[in-house]
Design an enzyme around this catalytic site. Structure first.
Site, PDB file in Angstrom:
ATOM      1  N   GLY A 156      34.912 -41.294  40.585  1.00 48.68           N
ATOM      2  CA  GLY A 156      33.644 -42.035  40.687  1.00 48.68           C
ATOM      3  C   GLY A 156      32.463 -41.076  40.677  1.00 48.68           C
ATOM      4  N   ARG A 198      24.062 -22.142  36.428  1.00 46.84           N
ATOM      5  CA  ARG A 198      23.045 -21.089  36.623  1.00 46.84           C
ATOM      6  C   ARG A 198      23.591 -19.933  37.456  1.00 46.84           C
ATOM      7  NH1 ARG A 198      17.251 -24.135  36.134  1.00 46.84           N
ATOM      8  NH2 ARG A 198      17.620 -24.642  33.951  1.00 46.84           N
ATOM      9  N   ASP A 240      31.649 -42.050  49.075  1.00 47.33           N
ATOM     10  CA  ASP A 240      32.455 -42.517  50.225  1.00 47.33           C
ATOM     11  C   ASP A 240      32.401 -41.557  51.413  1.00 47.33           C
ATOM     12  OD1 ASP A 240      33.110 -44.593  48.617  1.00 47.33           O
ATOM     13  OD2 ASP A 240      35.248 -44.135  48.458  1.00 47.33           O
ATOM     14  N   MET A 251      30.124 -50.210  49.324  1.00 46.99           N
ATOM     15  CA  MET A 251      31.280 -49.456  48.829  1.00 46.99           C
ATOM     16  C   MET A 251      31.925 -48.630  49.926  1.00 46.99           C
ATOM     17  SD  MET A 251      30.659 -48.209  44.958  1.00 46.99           S
ATOM     18  CE  MET A 251      31.126 -49.277  43.610  1.00 46.99           C
ATOM     19  N   GLY A 254      19.843 -52.189  61.364  1.00 49.25           N
ATOM     20  CA  GLY A 254      19.980 -53.084  62.517  1.00 49.25           C
ATOM     21  C   GLY A 254      20.961 -54.215  62.300  1.00 49.25           C
TER      22      GLY A 254
HETATM   23  O1  F6P Z   1      35.111 -43.420  45.098  1.00 48.11           O
HETATM   24  C1  F6P Z   1      33.859 -43.973  45.110  1.00 48.11           C
HETATM   25  C2  F6P Z   1      33.903 -45.436  44.794  1.00 48.11           C
HETATM   26  O2  F6P Z   1      32.575 -45.787  44.496  1.00 48.11           O
HETATM   27  C3  F6P Z   1      34.491 -46.336  45.889  1.00 48.11           C
HETATM   28  O3  F6P Z   1      33.590 -46.571  46.933  1.00 48.11           O
HETATM   29  C4  F6P Z   1      34.827 -47.566  45.079  1.00 48.11           C
HETATM   30  O4  F6P Z   1      35.846 -48.298  45.683  1.00 48.11           O
HETATM   31  C5  F6P Z   1      35.307 -46.998  43.785  1.00 48.11           C
HETATM   32  O5  F6P Z   1      34.682 -45.742  43.644  1.00 48.11           O
HETATM   33  C6  F6P Z   1      35.002 -47.848  42.572  1.00 48.11           C
HETATM   34  O6  F6P Z   1      35.546 -47.247  41.461  1.00 48.11           O
HETATM   35  P1  F6P Z   1      35.326 -47.747  39.962  1.00 48.11           P
HETATM   36  O7  F6P Z   1      33.929 -47.391  39.574  1.00 48.11           O
HETATM   37  O8  F6P Z   1      36.334 -46.998  39.167  1.00 48.11           O
HETATM   38  O9  F6P Z   1      35.524 -49.223  39.973  1.00 48.11           O
END
Ligand code: F6P
Length: 323
Positions: free
Chosen positions: A11, A25, A128, A170, A186
């Site tokens: 990701g 660099r 994450d 996420m 909050g």
């Molecule tokens: O690993 C980062 C992340 O954004 C997770 O939070 C999420 O579950 C996953 O990647 C989503 O992955 P993709 O973009 O492959 O659906």
């Protein structure tokens, strides 16, 4: 070491470009050539290499995404795929490899080291934020600020309509974004995979706060929550408690985009330089991290088998304040 390969994988995360810039660099500074490997490990298998110099990474410091592109390569999980990838590294004269990504990325790098002895160095980039061996991963700060901005907006409409909102953020197996953004906005409750609040506890909190005069609320749910995500939790709450009209909002991939924050740009710049320094010092099969504001190195074995966990004190604070 004369030539280093660099890739981004898994990701994407805001600040990956800043890390790439720093790697390229720092290499130029040390008279080392750089092969950019496009499309992550899939590009390594397919030979998608391009020589980069200090000017190739101009004006990317503040750009989201990754100019190297990314992938989650299934082929690299096979022995045949890795053989092709290694052959391409040899063909391009790459004698050290920097991989920017998360757990899956480092698992791939570690296997490449074990099977072929390629000196590998990881840079943790994942919104994450669950990678062991660093206080923060590249992209987490930006993603969390994006969530805070979105939830502030949702708060406006929730207040206007006296509604209860379930907002899903996420974090496949991780509640870092939910916890930090929950405190910052909050939220009345934060549902994390690492410390799940039950639906009964949630209803109890909603009831108590409603009795003390609260007219709208926000619940933050990490996508990896064991209770099944925001829609499922909302459904279960609605079945037993119907004082509020409820809505669900899944923030999704907008959390991964956008210009990196100042914090992420600096973090990525430090890690990129430390990654090159580490390889030049002969470190391999490790990941660079920043721990207590100091550059440090953790074996990839440890980085992939352990996990960073959200701070329990912060969870306690969130619960105290949700009154
Ligand atoms: O690993 C980062 C992340 O954004 C997770 O939070 C999420 O579950 C996953 O990647 C989503 O992955 P993709 O973009 O492959 O659906």
């Amino acid at each position: 070491m004369k030539r280093i390969g660099v890739l981004t994988s898994g990701g994407d995360a805001p600040g990956m470009n800043a890390a790439l810039r720093a790697v390229v660099r720092a290499c130029a500074y040390n008279n080392i050539e750089v092969e950019g490997i496009f499309q992550g490990y899939q590009g390594m298998i397919e030979g998608d290499f391009k020589r980069l110099n200090e000017r190739s990474v101009a004006r990317i410091l503040g750009r989201g995404g990754t100019i190297l592109k990314s992938s989650r390569s299934k082929e690299f999980m096979t022995k045949e795929g890795r053989k092709k990838a290694y052959d391409n590294l040899k063909k391009h004269g790459v004698d050290g490899l920097i991989t920017i990504g998360g757990n899956g990325t480092f698992t791939g790098a570690h296997v490449l080291y074990q099977e072929y002895g390629v000196p590998v160095m990881g840079i943790p980039g994942s919104i994450d934020n669950d990678i062991y061996g660093t206080d923060h991963c590249i992209g987490f700060d930006t993603a969390t600020n994006t969530v805070v901005d979105a939830v502030d907006r949702i708060r406006d409409t929730a207040t206007s309509h006296n509604r209860l909102f379930f907002v899903e953020v996420m974090g496949r197996n991780s509640g870092f974004i939910a916890l930090k953004a929950g405190i910052a906005t909050g939220a009345i409750a934060i549902i994390l995979p690492e410390d799940e609040m039950t639906v009964e506890e949630l209803i109890e909190t909603l009831r108590a706060t409603e009795e003390s005069g609260k007219t709208s609320s926000i619940v933050l749910v990490a996508e990896g929550s064991k209770s099944g995500g925001a829609y499922e939790i909302a459904r279960q709450v609605n079945e037993r408690y119907d004082e509020y009209e409820t809505r669900v909002s899944v923030l999704g991939h907008l959390q991964r985009g956008g210009a990196p924050s100042c914090y992420d740009r600096v973090l990525a710049s430090r890690m990129g330089v430390a990654a090159v320094d580490g390889l030049l010092q002969g470190r391999k099969d490790v990941m660079v991290g920043i721990v207590n504001d100091r550059e440090s190195y953790t074996s990839l074995e440890e980085a992939i088998t352990r996990k960073n966990l959200p701070n329990r004190d912060e969870l306690r604070i969130a619960r105290i304040l949700a009154i």
